[in-house]
Design an enzyme around this catalytic site. Structure first.
Site, PDB file in Angstrom:
ATOM      1  N   GLY A 213       0.758  -1.129   0.020  1.00  0.00           N
ATOM      2  CA  GLY A 213      -0.028  -0.098   0.007  1.00  0.00           C
ATOM      3  C   GLY A 213       0.732   1.127   0.116  1.00  0.00           C
ATOM      4  O   GLY A 213       2.037   1.214   0.466  1.00  0.00           O
TER       5      GLY A 213
ATOM      6  N   GLN B 269       2.685   9.983   1.528  1.00  0.00           N
ATOM      7  CA  GLN B 269       3.906   9.280   1.265  1.00  0.00           C
ATOM      8  C   GLN B 269       5.081   9.872   0.047  1.00  0.00           C
ATOM      9  O   GLN B 269       6.081   9.432   0.111  1.00  0.00           O
ATOM     10  CB  GLN B 269       3.830   7.689   1.334  1.00  0.00           C
TER      11      GLN B 269
ATOM     12  N   CYS C 157       5.986  -0.298   7.230  1.00  0.00           N
ATOM     13  CA  CYS C 157       5.427   0.899   6.266  1.00  0.00           C
ATOM     14  C   CYS C 157       6.642   1.347   5.414  1.00  0.00           C
ATOM     15  O   CYS C 157       7.944   1.385   6.038  1.00  0.00           O
ATOM     16  CB  CYS C 157       5.135   1.885   7.261  1.00  0.00           C
ATOM     17  N   LEU C 158       6.447   1.685   4.231  1.00  0.00           N
ATOM     18  CA  LEU C 158       7.671   2.215   3.298  1.00  0.00           C
ATOM     19  C   LEU C 158       8.173   3.594   3.720  1.00  0.00           C
ATOM     20  O   LEU C 158       9.455   3.943   3.387  1.00  0.00           O
ATOM     21  CB  LEU C 158       7.092   2.218   2.016  1.00  0.00           C
TER      22      LEU C 158
ATOM     23  N   HIS D 195      -4.141   0.934   7.642  1.00  0.00           N
ATOM     24  CA  HIS D 195      -2.862   1.612   7.627  1.00  0.00           C
ATOM     25  C   HIS D 195      -3.000   2.874   6.516  1.00  0.00           C
ATOM     26  O   HIS D 195      -2.349   4.012   6.974  1.00  0.00           O
ATOM     27  CB  HIS D 195      -2.012   0.453   7.071  1.00  0.00           C
ATOM     28  N   GLU D 196      -3.341   2.587   5.251  1.00  0.00           N
ATOM     29  CA  GLU D 196      -3.285   3.455   4.522  1.00  0.00           C
ATOM     30  C   GLU D 196      -4.236   4.799   4.930  1.00  0.00           C
ATOM     31  O   GLU D 196      -3.822   6.124   4.620  1.00  0.00           O
ATOM     32  CB  GLU D 196      -3.633   3.087   2.913  1.00  0.00           C
TER      33      GLU D 196
ATOM     34  N   HIS E 236      -2.639   6.993   7.117  1.00  0.00           N
ATOM     35  CA  HIS E 236      -1.769   7.951   6.681  1.00  0.00           C
ATOM     36  C   HIS E 236      -2.325   9.410   6.171  1.00  0.00           C
ATOM     37  O   HIS E 236      -1.752  10.489   6.251  1.00  0.00           O
ATOM     38  CB  HIS E 236      -1.112   7.438   5.319  1.00  0.00           C
TER      39      HIS E 236
HETATM   40 NI    NI Z   1       2.526   3.143   5.331  1.00  0.00          NI
END
Ligand code: NI
Length: 147
Positions: free
Chosen positions: A46, A51, A88-89, A130-131, A134
């Site tokens: 995701g 991000q 998480c990226l 999660h997304e 963000h």
């Molecule tokens: Ni993330």
């Protein structure tokens, strides 16, 4: 299509509340294409707009069964509970246990502005939560189980 830079923890961008996406135009389509490229390139499941430095409410998710684009997503139903490892990226080289609903139903729009309802269970439910977090400046580490 292009791979964008992923904003990392410590950058204020990740802590802002994103604004509603109002325009369903070529620019949005381009950004969504880039987000998918960026997510797949980083082997994530995701990626949310903040991000890549864009403070708007949209994200992409693919937990293995196809790309899902969510514009202005809202969780309208949730049930059950799962605790599992999450990463998480934007938070490299970390993984923490996070409690999430087992199932969620999300109301959103697609890239053309059509209303959609998407359901997810297990990893997909986790990715949606999660997304969408963000988009409100929340990182999974804020929700991590106390060790
Ligand atoms: Ni993330």
């Amino acid at each position: 299509m292009a791979i964008r830079n992923i904003v990392k923890i410590g950058d204020d961008t990740l802590r802002k509340v994103c604004r509603t996406q109002l325009n369903f135009d070529e620019r949005l389509a381009q950004i969504l294409d880039d987000m998918a490229d960026t997510m797949y390139n980083a082997e994530g499941v995701g990626l949310a707009a903040p991000q890549i430095g864009i403070l708007r409410r949209f994200c992409v998710v693919d937990t293995g069964d196809g790309l899902i684009e969510l514009i202005n997503p809202v969780i309208i139903e949730k049930s059950g509970c799962q605790i599992g490892g999450e990463g998480c990226l934007s938070v490299p080289d970390r993984c923490e246990e996070v409690k999430r609903p087992l199932k969620v139903k999300v109301r959103a729009q697609d890239r053309n502005g059509n209303n959609i309802i998407v359901e997810g269970e297990g990893l997909k439910a986790r990715a949606f939560c999660h997304e969408i977090d963000h988009l409100d400046g929340i990182l999974y580490i804020d929700r991590a189980e106390k060790k």
